[in-house]
Design an enzyme around this catalytic site. Structure first.
Site, mmCIF file in Angstrom:
data_model
loop_
_atom_site.group_PDB
_atom_site.id
_atom_site.type_symbol
_atom_site.label_atom_id
_atom_site.label_comp_id
_atom_site.label_asym_id
_atom_site.label_seq_id
_atom_site.Cartn_x
_atom_site.Cartn_y
_atom_site.Cartn_z
ATOM 1 N N TYR A 132 0.846 -1.205 0.000
ATOM 2 C CA TYR A 132 0.000 0.000 0.000
ATOM 3 C C TYR A 132 0.877 1.248 0.000
ATOM 4 O O TYR A 132 1.049 1.894 1.039
ATOM 5 C CB TYR A 132 -0.912 0.015 1.228
ATOM 6 C CG TYR A 132 -1.923 -1.109 1.276
ATOM 7 C CD1 TYR A 132 -2.813 -1.307 0.228
ATOM 8 C CD2 TYR A 132 -1.999 -1.953 2.377
ATOM 9 C CE1 TYR A 132 -3.751 -2.331 0.272
ATOM 10 C CE2 TYR A 132 -2.929 -2.977 2.427
ATOM 11 C CZ TYR A 132 -3.799 -3.162 1.376
ATOM 12 O OH TYR A 132 -4.723 -4.162 1.421
ATOM 13 N N TYR A 154 1.526 -0.607 -6.885
ATOM 14 C CA TYR A 154 0.130 -0.759 -6.485
ATOM 15 C C TYR A 154 -0.815 -0.844 -7.682
ATOM 16 O O TYR A 154 -0.689 -0.097 -8.638
ATOM 17 C CB TYR A 154 -0.308 0.398 -5.578
ATOM 18 C CG TYR A 154 -1.739 0.229 -5.114
ATOM 19 C CD1 TYR A 154 -2.056 -0.726 -4.156
ATOM 20 C CD2 TYR A 154 -2.769 0.981 -5.677
ATOM 21 C CE1 TYR A 154 -3.371 -0.915 -3.760
ATOM 22 C CE2 TYR A 154 -4.092 0.799 -5.277
ATOM 23 C CZ TYR A 154 -4.380 -0.157 -4.311
ATOM 24 O OH TYR A 154 -5.685 -0.349 -3.915
ATOM 25 N N GLY A 177 -14.004 -0.442 3.359
ATOM 26 C CA GLY A 177 -12.699 -0.747 3.945
ATOM 27 C C GLY A 177 -12.564 -2.218 4.299
ATOM 28 O O GLY A 177 -11.483 -2.677 4.645
ATOM 29 N N ASP A 185 -12.977 -5.088 2.395
ATOM 30 C CA ASP A 185 -13.163 -5.443 0.992
ATOM 31 C C ASP A 185 -13.894 -6.763 0.713
ATOM 32 O O ASP A 185 -14.809 -6.814 -0.079
ATOM 33 C CB ASP A 185 -11.801 -5.531 0.296
ATOM 34 C CG ASP A 185 -10.944 -4.300 0.499
ATOM 35 O OD1 ASP A 185 -11.376 -3.370 1.190
ATOM 36 O OD2 ASP A 185 -9.821 -4.285 -0.028
ATOM 37 N N ARG A 222 -5.304 -13.046 1.007
ATOM 38 C CA ARG A 222 -5.867 -11.910 0.258
ATOM 39 C C ARG A 222 -7.218 -12.305 -0.364
ATOM 40 O O ARG A 222 -7.559 -13.484 -0.416
ATOM 41 C CB ARG A 222 -4.892 -11.514 -0.867
ATOM 42 C CG ARG A 222 -3.585 -10.901 -0.395
ATOM 43 C CD ARG A 222 -3.734 -9.509 0.162
ATOM 44 N NE ARG A 222 -4.314 -8.582 -0.798
ATOM 45 C CZ ARG A 222 -4.715 -7.328 -0.482
ATOM 46 N NH1 ARG A 222 -4.577 -6.882 0.752
ATOM 47 N NH2 ARG A 222 -5.251 -6.540 -1.400
ATOM 48 N N TYR A 253 -7.869 -12.211 5.009
ATOM 49 C CA TYR A 253 -8.209 -10.786 4.996
ATOM 50 C C TYR A 253 -9.403 -10.479 5.905
ATOM 51 O O TYR A 253 -9.275 -10.581 7.109
ATOM 52 C CB TYR A 253 -8.431 -10.386 3.525
ATOM 53 C CG TYR A 253 -8.080 -8.953 3.170
ATOM 54 C CD1 TYR A 253 -6.960 -8.311 3.682
ATOM 55 C CD2 TYR A 253 -8.885 -8.227 2.275
ATOM 56 C CE1 TYR A 253 -6.648 -6.997 3.320
ATOM 57 C CE2 TYR A 253 -8.577 -6.927 1.901
ATOM 58 C CZ TYR A 253 -7.473 -6.319 2.428
ATOM 59 O OH TYR A 253 -7.176 -5.019 2.051
ATOM 60 N N TRP A 254 -10.581 -10.131 5.373
ATOM 61 C CA TRP A 254 -11.696 -9.742 6.240
ATOM 62 C C TRP A 254 -12.690 -10.890 6.452
ATOM 63 O O TRP A 254 -13.834 -10.677 6.818
ATOM 64 C CB TRP A 254 -12.421 -8.522 5.635
ATOM 65 C CG TRP A 254 -11.606 -7.253 5.767
ATOM 66 C CD1 TRP A 254 -10.743 -6.744 4.849
ATOM 67 C CD2 TRP A 254 -11.555 -6.352 6.884
ATOM 68 N NE1 TRP A 254 -10.168 -5.576 5.325
ATOM 69 C CE2 TRP A 254 -10.650 -5.308 6.557
ATOM 70 C CE3 TRP A 254 -12.205 -6.317 8.132
ATOM 71 C CZ2 TRP A 254 -10.372 -4.249 7.432
ATOM 72 C CZ3 TRP A 254 -11.925 -5.247 8.994
ATOM 73 C CH2 TRP A 254 -11.025 -4.244 8.645
ATOM 74 N N GLU A 289 -0.503 -6.500 9.507
ATOM 75 C CA GLU A 289 -1.747 -5.857 9.065
ATOM 76 C C GLU A 289 -2.955 -6.447 9.802
ATOM 77 O O GLU A 289 -3.849 -5.741 10.227
ATOM 78 C CB GLU A 289 -1.887 -6.062 7.541
ATOM 79 C CG GLU A 289 -3.062 -5.336 6.930
ATOM 80 C CD GLU A 289 -3.170 -5.564 5.416
ATOM 81 O OE1 GLU A 289 -2.358 -6.349 4.868
ATOM 82 O OE2 GLU A 289 -4.058 -4.967 4.793
HETATM 83 C C1 DGY Z 1 -6.672 -2.887 -1.631
HETATM 84 O O1 DGY Z 1 -6.125 -2.510 -2.665
HETATM 85 O O2 DGY Z 1 -6.520 -3.992 -1.127
HETATM 86 C C2 DGY Z 1 -7.484 -1.948 -0.874
HETATM 87 O O3 DGY Z 1 -8.091 -2.511 0.229
HETATM 88 C C3 DGY Z 1 -8.424 -1.136 -1.680
HETATM 89 O O4 DGY Z 1 -8.521 -0.013 -0.916
#
Ligand code: DGY
Length: 437
Positions: free
Chosen positions: A28, A80, A158, A160, A194, A347-348, A391
């Site tokens: 990021y 990115y 946020g 995702d 991810r 991730y989430w 993270e």
């Molecule tokens: C990403 O690129 O993983 C972000 O969460 C998008 O904001």
């Protein structure tokens, strides 16, 4: 404990790009909206001026319609994807084109309420921008005045790839002419931690739609491929309005008070829409199919942070909170471990996030659930102590996942241990120059 404070400071310094902080190098490499908010909060115990600068750099990128974008591309960075050219045809604006959970007013209120005249003065310079930002949410994301804020892309939440968006994402038709693209994130982080490629195709489909309609908010809302009500954004915005109300009174912006009071009233009623009677919990709601999601996530527990819920609803949510914490070794997982979609590393869809823990704990303290709040705060500190500034963390093993040396994890560590930050730590932050990693 002091060792981790030093490490947290080192991480934030390493991620400093001169006035703004990247969440982490490579994965990021730009400025993210809510990341910067939490990072400013962490820095505010070390160097107030730098903390305000973080917020100013973010708000400088505010659009004329009031939106504060979710990513600011201060400079070109090939690491990115998707970069500025993916967001807009001519890439004139060096930002993404939707927002992120609006934590800024709450962060500013924290910095002012424990600060000095200097903080008040800085807050005055940002007050009207925050008003415009909140106004934008109501106009652009609730144009029919239904009382709830919708999101037009999972990235706007946020969170995702949390299961909250599965219904909406699965209904998206991926166009045949979707350009081929190459993800960069999986070059730095294990794929299993991810979002899946299938989710990325759907994220990119919404992005293409937005780009093709020049991010017309009305079109995105009425006809876009995705529209959902997010407990995260709604609870965070409600809390932010309550904090903005305090700020307006404190700073003397009396002309704004009625407008803020009205926003609070709207959301207090509107948030009830997220009460899912089938499982007795606050959940997300897919607006395209009018369907509740059946998942209890860490965003569900932000109801306490927003101060939402009848006594009965609160008691259900506390029961869920206890049950979930009893079902994993560390809390708060981003998804109920009993849910069929739970994945402890992805991730989430399972892992623990320090910023969410921080907001949940603040909310639990507000309703005097101190044992639960302390358990969550303590887990947040211990995870970092054992596994560093990752993270996110696996709620079963505690192992650190995703990006490393992560700014907001470090910032929340500093915030939770702010009473232990001594003069040497401040000195260390102020004096040593950052080295770009
Ligand atoms: C990403 O690129 O993983 C972000 O969460 C998008 O904001």
């Amino acid at each position: 404990m002091m060792t981790m404070i030093k490490e947290a400071i080192d991480v934030i310094k390493k991620n400093d790009r001169g006035g703004f902080t990247v969440p982490t190098n490579r994965l990021y490499p730009h400025q993210w909206n809510w990341d910067s908010g939490f990072t400013a909060l962490g820095i505010s115990s070390l160097d107030k001026s730098r903390a305000w600068q973080e917020l100013v750099m973010l708000i400088n990128a505010q659009w004329t319609n009031g939106m504060v974008p979710h990513i600011i591309f201060h400079e070109k960075n090939p690491n990115y994807f998707p970069g500025p050219d993916q967001w807009q045809k001519n890439a004139e604006s060096q930002t993404s084109c939707h927002s992120q959970p609006p934590v800024l007013a709450s962060i500013i209120w924290q910095m002012v309420s424990r600060g000095t005249e200097y903080d008040k003065m800085k807050a005055c310079t940002l007050f009207n921008s925050i008003m415009a930002y909140h106004r934008w949410f109501f106009l652009a994301r609730d144009p029919d005045k239904e009382g709830c804020i919708s999101i037009i892309h999972p990235w706007e939440s946020g969170r995702d790839n949390c299961p909250d968006w599965d219904i909406g994402l699965n209904n998206i038709k991926i166009p045949k002419n979707l350009e081929q693209y190459f993800r960069k994130d999986t070059s730095y982080v294990d794929k299993l931690e991810r979002p899946t490629d299938d989710h990325y195709d759907r994220f990119m489909t919404i992005l293409k739609y937005g780009r093709d309609c020049n991010w017309d908010n009305v079109k995105m809302h009425n006809e876009g491929p995705f529209l959902a009500i997010d407990p995260g954004v709604n609870f965070i915005l409600l809390r932010a309005n309550k904090d903005l109300y305090k700020l307006a009174n404190y700073l003397g912006y009396t002309e704004s008070i009625n407008e803020i009071r009205n926003w609070i009233k709207i959301l207090e009623q509107g948030c009830q829409k997220m009460w899912n009677k089938d499982i007795n919990a606050f959940t997300s709601f897919d607006k395209r199919t009018n369907t509740y999601c059946d998942a209890i996530t860490n965003a569900s527990f932000l109801c306490f942070y927003a101060g939402v819920g009848s006594n009965k609803q609160k008691s259900y949510m506390i029961d869920h909170c206890n049950r979930i914490l009893n079902n994993c070794n560390y809390g708060m997982p981003s998804l109920d471990p009993m849910h069929k979609c739970f994945e402890s590393k992805r991730y989430w869809r399972g892992p623990i996030w320090s910023i969410m823990n921080y907001m949940i704990a603040v909310g639990l303290e507000d309703i005097n659930e101190l044992c639960l709040a302390n358990k969550i705060k303590n887990d947040t500190i211990q995870l970092v102590k054992k596994n560093g500034m990752a993270e996110y963390f696996d709620p079963v093993t505690g192992i650190g996942l995703g990006g490393r040396d992560f700014s907001w994890t470090a910032a929340i560590h500093l915030e939770l241990l702010k009473d232990e930050i001594d003069i040497n730590s401040k000195h260390n932050f102020l004096n040593n120059k950052n080295v770009i990693n």
